[in-house]
Design an enzyme around this catalytic site. Structure first.
Site, PDB file in Angstrom:
ATOM      1  CG  ASP A 139     -67.318   5.395  21.651  1.00 36.74           C
ATOM      2  OD1 ASP A 139     -67.388   4.415  22.384  1.00 36.74           O
ATOM      3  OD2 ASP A 139     -68.349   6.872  22.415  1.00 36.74           O
ATOM      4  CE  LYS A 140     -73.996   1.396  18.917  1.00 44.25           C
ATOM      5  NZ  LYS A 140     -74.369   2.066  18.594  1.00 44.25           N
ATOM      6  CB  THR A 141     -72.685   5.377  22.674  1.00 41.30           C
ATOM      7  OG1 THR A 141     -73.026   4.134  22.023  1.00 41.30           O
ATOM      8  CG2 THR A 141     -74.152   5.896  23.111  1.00 41.30           C
ATOM      9  CG  PHE A 151     -74.156   0.868  34.125  1.00 39.70           C
ATOM     10  CD1 PHE A 151     -75.022   0.076  34.074  1.00 39.70           C
ATOM     11  CD2 PHE A 151     -73.234   1.120  33.519  1.00 39.70           C
ATOM     12  CE1 PHE A 151     -74.824  -0.664  32.275  1.00 39.70           C
ATOM     13  CE2 PHE A 151     -72.865   1.038  32.605  1.00 39.70           C
ATOM     14  CZ  PHE A 151     -73.164   0.267  32.115  1.00 39.70           C
ATOM     15  CB  THR A 176     -69.199   0.268  19.688  1.00 37.36           C
ATOM     16  OG1 THR A 176     -70.053   0.496  21.160  1.00 37.36           O
ATOM     17  CG2 THR A 176     -69.847  -0.973  18.914  1.00 37.36           C
ATOM     18  CG  ASP A 202     -74.783  -0.596  21.585  1.00 37.59           C
ATOM     19  OD1 ASP A 202     -75.361  -0.944  22.139  1.00 37.59           O
ATOM     20  OD2 ASP A 202     -75.228   0.696  20.830  1.00 37.59           O
ATOM     21  CE  LYS A 228     -64.566   1.595  23.600  1.00 38.24           C
ATOM     22  NZ  LYS A 228     -65.872   2.575  23.495  1.00 38.24           N
ATOM     23  CG  ASP A 245     -68.925  11.070  23.637  1.00 41.82           C
ATOM     24  OD1 ASP A 245     -68.731   9.242  23.873  1.00 41.82           O
ATOM     25  OD2 ASP A 245     -70.639  11.022  23.900  1.00 41.82           O
TER      26      ASP A 245
END
Lengths: 369, 1084
Positions: free
Chosen positions: B408-410, B528, B662, B664, B768, B789
């Site tokens: 994952d990125k964030t 959200f 991600t 994003d 994913k 995470d």
């Protein structure tokens, strides 16, 4: 033997400042439970096997093994052994009649006489063995067919032995003592040895019965049941089917050698590992005089032929052997040592070549140790 | 009549997927609906598996369901029933040991659970009955009871909030024990019940709740409350914001009243107890394959021996010579039965070839080994105070086999520690602390950001009330939110002069630049979600105007914008994205009262739905969030985690393919990828993205072209691929144009395999997992690892072979569902390169060695059958048979498999390419397995025939006495134990004092045991065959000489093989080992 580095792992790759020995890992952090063990950083010896390190080992093994092998081989060759098959398979062999007319019911025993010549004198103590071939003492049914409690003199086991003894456990209501197939098939040929004097007279060679069984077997493992005397102790038991005499009359000449502690019996009870085996029968102690124990010359072996082996294609032998510190004649051990030693030496040479040809980059690493 | 039945049936069906709860067990007013009291379980939590009386049968049943245990049970039973060569003790004792230890362990664990259950079930709960509060034990709580919960108490079951001590009918809850999110979440009471705030009042509530049957999803709940006011039912929707979950704790609220709807084992927490599916490692699979081979060997050995036995016995004089007769019963047995019994007996005799202790040792190795991961100080994060967590120790060695890393990125690659950098209003850029012009649009933008969020204010001191906090500009209070972006934005606004104070009575308070408090009434929150990628609020300003403020990802805002300086903002957003900043767009829509009414109608319609509520809500949101006017954009920086680039580089060098998945946007993600060295300057990037929706139609063609070009260009250079979610779903879409799409998938896979790095952006959580699944299913079946995470990574963590959770800021869901959890991304390096490498080396040696030592153990016994008339006579004594695997040879290998380090840890970290040395399960391939087996057979031959020729017809002692079969066996066994141990000595490269102690100790133990075993007449044994056998053997010179000779001959080929291979074809590992020593000596 091996290139090695004794490396307290904490030192390398880490903070170059903190060089300390032993449990240096503990110094790294203030936490009390942080040990070198938990961090997998215990100091360790890290040997590796390379051509260079193994080389000396191979040469050393070669250098040690070859002399040992030669020594063993020479010792083995110095041992004198004489072996004679007296089964009586061929028509012209002396025991042919006895072997072929065998019957379990006959009351008279059959004897035969074998003549042989010893080319060389036998020095020191000479050991007389009987050998059997194709006799499966290691068959599972046979091996377990005994009761060690009974043989140890246990009173209850004497009267009620283990079921392992079947079908040699009871005759009618009487239990068999000693029970089981092993005891039942006790080797009962008797061998007598005569030296033929140059004059032609027969001179009996004294055969000692003592010391043919393991001391611990004779004194600890095998015990007679308690009783005033042996016949009362064995009262109420039957002799094994194939026996001529009850267990307490095995050796009429020596009252202490009767019952379960009869040495011939004990020797027989130690089952052999392989179908061809020999067992110690008698010991011919060396003379007090300076003459050899068994001088070269003609001998007569007198056999009371009681033990049938032809039915299962077995063979019987009588063996005379001297003994060295390494036991009986056994050229194999010496040859094996010489061979392995030579192979190691040869491999050492091969490795030396490999080492010089291919392993140049680690030269500096390997030689120092 | 039939109609009536069908109606009834229909209703019956309704009961199945929803339930009706009568608050306070009060019947509904007559006429409204039928009062049907449903039966619900009580509130007893049963986490224990066993009760006192079913422990033994149930535990036994579960243990014997394992193939290995069952196999040994069968062997044991066979030994009990038929006459077999070895006593039942030989297999019964180890089995009993294993079973007992496991049973004790499980029993103890269950006892602890019993205790915990009891404590939970008996803890007091305050229940409102007839207007009074009475104390009940928790387990006696029933559905429909009204419960009083005080501050800092844990909810005893799943409750619907009725009223709270706070005026606005809200309460704060922390779900730390459920999902680890420590932030306080706000829960709401239904409007119609929030006024009932005392016991007496609460017991007056007359209402029923209809809700779905319990389901494990913690974040989903659909229900409806019917409040009877003057016998007029008023229906209100219930959602997860009304549901207080068992296990959560009440915070910042004095007390609440709530009604129990799910109790006991039906609570969401209990439903989440169910363990996730078991993952099995590649090593385990090889192990099972080997086992099958050995089972075949075992059976064929038994068949061969049985066949030969009957061939050999065809001569009656061999079968039953006069000295060795059968019993009558045995004779009368049918030949087939006898043959079958013989077959079983051979099976029993050779059964040790499949080692019972291997399973135990492997399990112990994994269990104990995982402690080294947990203890590792290099994976300790000082800041968080967290260490690595091992949730499943079954996969330790799989860490050394990873080929694909999906990250994952964030929060994984980046810190997820957001900092507000700038905002852009209509193309004007503002940075914090800058002077603002005070334009109207600008202030609206700032207000929008102050209002459009779900941030809570947490005060340090709640006693004195809120006044202390932000009002005085002190940091005694701070913002908390489940999304760090929001906190960053609100804090950024604070620095720009607009401070969000609090939410009170549905009023959001903002302190503006002129130190005036502005109040906005919060009407609706459109929360959200990761599919919509935006959120909105509807507020009413003090002046009465109503606004919808919306903030979200640019891709989800721009298509909905009808006005505003789109071009300027877009340019700025793209610029920021390239710099790796996270951008959000803000837009608004003024609402007229009529429009608001319509919105309310749509929302409440969707919220009241019992079925498909999420879908309906999404549709409603979609309609509402339209015709927006663009205000501007924000940029938040998310810094790369410490050493993230270094870690990625190491993983690359280790031959792993790193994919970033991600949610994003592409530019941001690509920037992060460059920063983290996933892409280099030299990397040729292939983009498969749909930049504009118009291109969608041409898309497929375009895709095809790129694929084609790519396949031409080959794999000579360093390629990187960027693909977005939409394209990916186009690629993955199952066969519309049947053959075509399947084709795409394969081409896509082919491309991916040739790329060193792949970036998938704009991914939904499920996508994913889809990607991971697709790679897993590809031809080579590579081992995958997923690291993430957040909750959106859970699906891929569960899907991948190894799932790793990062203890990040987005809650603990990833950690809970992972196999391993680490505090920071950089710890992945040590986890894989060091721990994974070690455990792979260790366990592969363990497995191979175990099979080897049992081949060596059993093969002589097999050969011996040829010399004992195929009578199943064991070569070794019972004690040796039993203890060989349990004690003589078990500890050294266990210790090896815990301690071995063939290369220094630091070298492994410094040189990641060493990881390639063990790739593709290379130490457990068939050639190596065959080498070990052949070595085992060779050693067995040497031992047996060596002993055979030495024993052949000669005396071994200097007193002329002879040895028997037990001495023969003991000689072989002594050589065996020493050879097998020395083989391990040759393989051990890391000798700590513990290794020395255990290896030499176990040899000493063997000798001491043998001396003792043969030294006494054991009164409880009915045989004394080993009496003095060992000592007699030791007293004979040739026996010593032959033991030494045989051990040497056994070890010789392995040493020579090792040395020659090392000299001629050294592996990287071996070169490094030599290098390490060289450097060590030059240092000296």
């Amino acid at each position: 033997m091996m290139a090695s580095s004794y490396n307290a792992k904490d030192e390398d790759g880490h903070h170059s400042g903190s060089v300390s020995h032993g449990g240096a890992g503990t110094a790294k952090s203030k936490k009390p439970d942080n040990t070198a063990f938990k961090q997998q950083r215990l100091p360790a010896w890290q040997p590796i096997l390379t051509a260079g390190t193994v080389l000396p080992a191979f040469f050393v093994i070669g250098l040690i093994f070859i002399p040992i092998g030669i020594g063993l081989y020479v010792t083995s060759n110095n041992i004198k052994e004489f072996e004679i098959d007296y089964t009586g398979v061929n028509v012209d062999s002396p025991c042919y009649t006895c072997a072929n007319n065998f019957s379990w019911n006959s009351t008279t025993s059959c004897s035969c006489t074998v003549n042989f010549t010893l080319e060389q004198p036998f020095e020191n103590n000479v050991y007389m063995y009987y050998g059997l071939s194709n006799f499966y003492q290691n068959h599972r049914r046979y091996v377990k067919s005994r009761d060690d409690r009974q043989l140890n003199g246990d009173a209850t086991a004497l009267k009620d032995p283990s079921n392992d003894c079947e079908p040699y456990r009871k005759i009618g209501v009487e239990t068999i003592a000693p029970c089981g197939a092993i005891a039942n098939s006790l080797f009962n040929d008797s061998l007598e040895l005569y030296y033929v004097e140059p004059s032609g007279a027969l001179n009996a060679v004294p055969l000692a019965k003592k010391g043919i069984a393991w001391w611990t077997d004779r004194n600890v493992k095998f015990r007679n049941p308690a009783g005033v005397d042996l016949p009362t102790a064995f009262k109420g038991t039957a002799k094994p089917v194939n026996w001529r005499k009850p267990v307490y009359e095995l050796d009429p000449s020596d009252p202490d050698n009767n019952g379960f502690i009869n040495e011939d019996f004990i020797v027989w009870m130690r089952t052999a590992a392989l179908p061809t085996f020999r067992k110690l029968y008698r010991i011919i102690h060396k003379n007090q005089s300076s003459t050899s124990t068994l001088p070269s010359g003609r001998y007569v072996l007198n056999i009371t032929y009681n033990y049938p082996v032809l039915s299962f294609d077995g063979r019987k032998r009588m063996i005379l052997s001297t003994i060295s510190w390494m036991g009986g004649k056994n050229p194999f051990l010496g040859i094996a040592y010489i061979t392995v030693g030579s192979i190691c030496f040869f491999l050492g040479v091969v490795l030396l070549i490999i080492h010089h040809k291919y392993d140049t980059r680690s030269n500096s690493a390997d030689i120092p140790n | 009549n039939s109609l009536k039945t069908s109606l009834w049936m229909c209703e019956g069906e309704n009961w199945v997927d929803s339930r009706t709860v009568y608050i306070g067990h009060k019947e509904p007013p007559p006429g409204t609906e039928a009062f049907i009291q449903q039966r619900f379980p009580d509130n007893r939590i049963v986490s224990c598996k066993y009760t006192f009386w079913n422990f033994i049968p149930k535990n036994m049943f579960e243990q014997f369901r394992r193939v290995a245990n069952f196999y040994f049970l069968v062997i044991f039973l066979v030994q009990l029933i038929i006459d077999t060569p070895t006593s039942p003790i030989t297999s019964g004792l180890p089995l009993f040991f294993v079973i007992t230890v496991t049973a004790i362990k499980q029993g103890y664990e269950d006892w602890l659970r019993h205790k915990a259950d009891k404590a939970v079930n008996e803890c007091p709960v305050q229940v409102v009955q007839n207007g009074k509060i009475i104390c009940k034990q928790s387990r006696r709580l029933r559905v429909g009871d009204v419960v009083l919960v005080k501050e800092d108490e844990t909810f005893p079951c799943d409750l619907i909030l009725l009223s709270s001590s706070r005026d606005d009918g809200t309460c704060y809850v922390t779900t730390a024990s459920l999902d680890g999110e420590s932030s306080h979440k706000t829960y709401y009471a239904v409007q119609d019940t929030k006024a009932f705030t005392t016991e007496e009042e609460v017991s007056c509530i007359h209402a029923t709740i209809e809700c779905e049957q319990p389901q494990p999803d913690l974040y989903k709940f659909v229900g409806r409350i019917n409040v009877y006011m003057n016998n007029e039912p008023v229906a209100r929707p219930l959602g997860s914001e009304n549901l207080l979950l068992r296990g959560a704790t009440l915070k910042n609220t004095e007390h609440i009243y709530a009604v129990a709807i799910y109790t006991g084992m039906e609570t969401k927490m209990a439903l989440n107890y169910q363990s996730k599916s078991q993952k099995r490692s590649a090593v385990e699979k090889s192990m099972n394959a080997y086992l099958v081979v050995y089972l075949c060997i075992l059976i064929s050995k038994a068949v061969i021996n049985t066949g030969l036995k009957y061939l050999w016995q065809s001569d009656p004089n061999r079968d039953e010579p006069w000295y060795n007769e059968r019993t009558d019963t045995e004779r009368q047995r049918h030949i087939l039965i006898r043959a079958f019994t013989d077959f079983l007996a051979f099976m029993v005799l050779f059964n040790y070839i499949i080692p019972v202790s291997m399973y135990v040792t492997v399990e112990m190795q994994k269990f104990l080994g995982s402690y080294f991961i947990m203890w590792d100080d290099e994976m300790l994060d000082e800041e968080l105070g967290e260490r690595a967590v091992v949730n499943t120790s079954d996969l330790n060695e799989e860490l050394g086999q990873v080929e694909y890393v999906f990250t994952d990125k964030t929060g994984t690659l980046t810190e997820n520690n957001m900092e507000f950098i700038e905002c852009c209003v209509d193309g004007h850029v503002y940075i914090p602390h800058a002077i603002c012009n005070g334009q109207e649009r600008e202030e609206l933008f700032f207000r929008a950001l102050c209002l459009c969020h779900t941030v809570q204010v947490k005060e340090e001191e709640t006693v004195d009330g809120i006044k202390h906090g932000i009002h005085q500009g002190k940091s005694s209070s701070f913002y908390i939110s489940s999304s760090p972006d929001e906190v960053a934005l609100v804090e950024g606004m604070k620095r720009l002069g607009f401070t969000y104070l609090r939410l009170k009575d549905g009023q959001m308070e903002i302190l503006n630049r002129d130190d005036e408090v502005e109040r906005f009434e919060l009407l609706e929150v459109l929360t959200f979600d990761s599919v919509r990628r935006r959120m909105s609020v509807i507020v009413r300003a003090g002046s009465g105007e109503m606004y919808l403020f919306c903030k979200g990802a640019d891709s989800s805002i721009f298509p909905r914008v009808i006005k505003g300086k789109v071009e300027q903002v877009k340019a700025r957003v793209e610029l920021n994205a390239v710099e790796g900043l996270r951008t959000l767009c803000v837009a608004y829509r003024p609402l007229s009262p009529e429009q608001y009414q319509q919105v309310c109608h749509q929302l409440s319609g969707a919220k009241l739905a019992l079925q498909d509520r999420d879908k309906q809500l999404a549709e409603a949101y979609d309609i509402i969030e339209r015709d927006l006017i663009l205000l501007g954009a924000t940029a938040v920086e998310d810094r790369l985690q410490e050493k993230a680039a270094d870690t990625i580089e190491s993983l690359h060098q280790a031959g792993m393919k790193v994919w970033v998945l991600t949610g994003d946007k592409m530019e941001t993600a690509a920037a992060t990828c460059y920063a983290s060295k996933l892409f280099r300057r030299s990397t040729q990037i292939l983009e498969l993205t749909t930049k504009r929706t118009e291109e969608q139609s041409l898309h497929d063609l375009h895709l095809h072209g790129v694929f084609y070009l790519f396949s031409l260009s080959g794999d000579c250079t360093d390629f990187g691929l960027i693909i977005d979610g939409a394209t990916l779903s186009a690629v993955m879409r199952p066969g519309q144009e049947d053959s075509n799409s399947g084709n795409y998938k394969e081409i896509f896979l082919e491309i991916c395999r040739n790329c060193s790095a792949v970036l998938c952006c704009r991914m939904a959580p499920l996508q994913k997992a889809q990607i991971v699944k697709m790679i897993k299913a590809s031809k080579e079946h590579p081992i995958t690892l997923a690291v993430g995470d957040g909750a959106n990574d859970v699906s891929m963590i569960l899907e991948a072979h190894v799932g790793i959770g990062i203890m990040g800021k987005e809650g603990r869901q990833a950690v809970r569902n992972s196999d391993y959890a680490i505090p920071k991304f950089k710890h992945l390096k040590k986890m894989l390169l060091v721990h994974g490498h070690y455990y792979y080396i260790r366990i592969s040696e363990l497995v191979q060695y175990f099979f080897y030592k049992n081949v060596v153990f059993m093969f002589p016994q097999f050969i011996y059958q040829f010399f004992c008339g195929f009578s199943q006579q064991p070569l070794y004594d019972t004690a040796y048979l039993t203890l060989y695997n349990i004690s003589f040879t078990s500890l050294p290998i266990l210790l090896y498999s815990l301690m071995e380090q063939h290369i220094n840890m630091d070298i492994l970290k410094k040189d990641p390419s060493l990881y390639k040395d063990i790739a593709k399960n290379c130490l457990l391939r068939w050639p190596i397995f065959i080498y070990w087996t052949v070595l085992g057979v060779y050693d067995a031959m040497v031992m047996f025939f060596g002993a055979y020729f030495l024993f052949d017809n000669t005396s071994f002692t200097s007193n002329g006495q002879m040895f028997g079969n037990w001495t023969f066996g003991t000689l072989v066994f002594t050589v065996l134990v020493f050879t097998v141990t020395f083989k391990l000595v040759l393989d051990t490269h890391y000798w700590t004092w513990i290794n020395h102690f255990v290896i030499w100790g176990s040899l000493v133990f063997f000798v001491v045991f043998s001396l003792l075993w043969g030294g006494i007449i054991w009164p409880f044994l009915n045989y004394q065959r080993m009496y003095y056998v060992f000592m007699q053997m030791l007293s004979s010179g040739p026996a010593w000489l032959s033991i030494i000779l045989l051990i040497t001959v056994c070890l010789l080929p392995d040493v020579v093989k090792k040395v020659i291979w090392r000299a001629l074809w050294p592996t990287t590992t071996e070169k490094i080992q030599v290098g390490a020593i060289t450097s060590m000596e030059t240092l000296d």
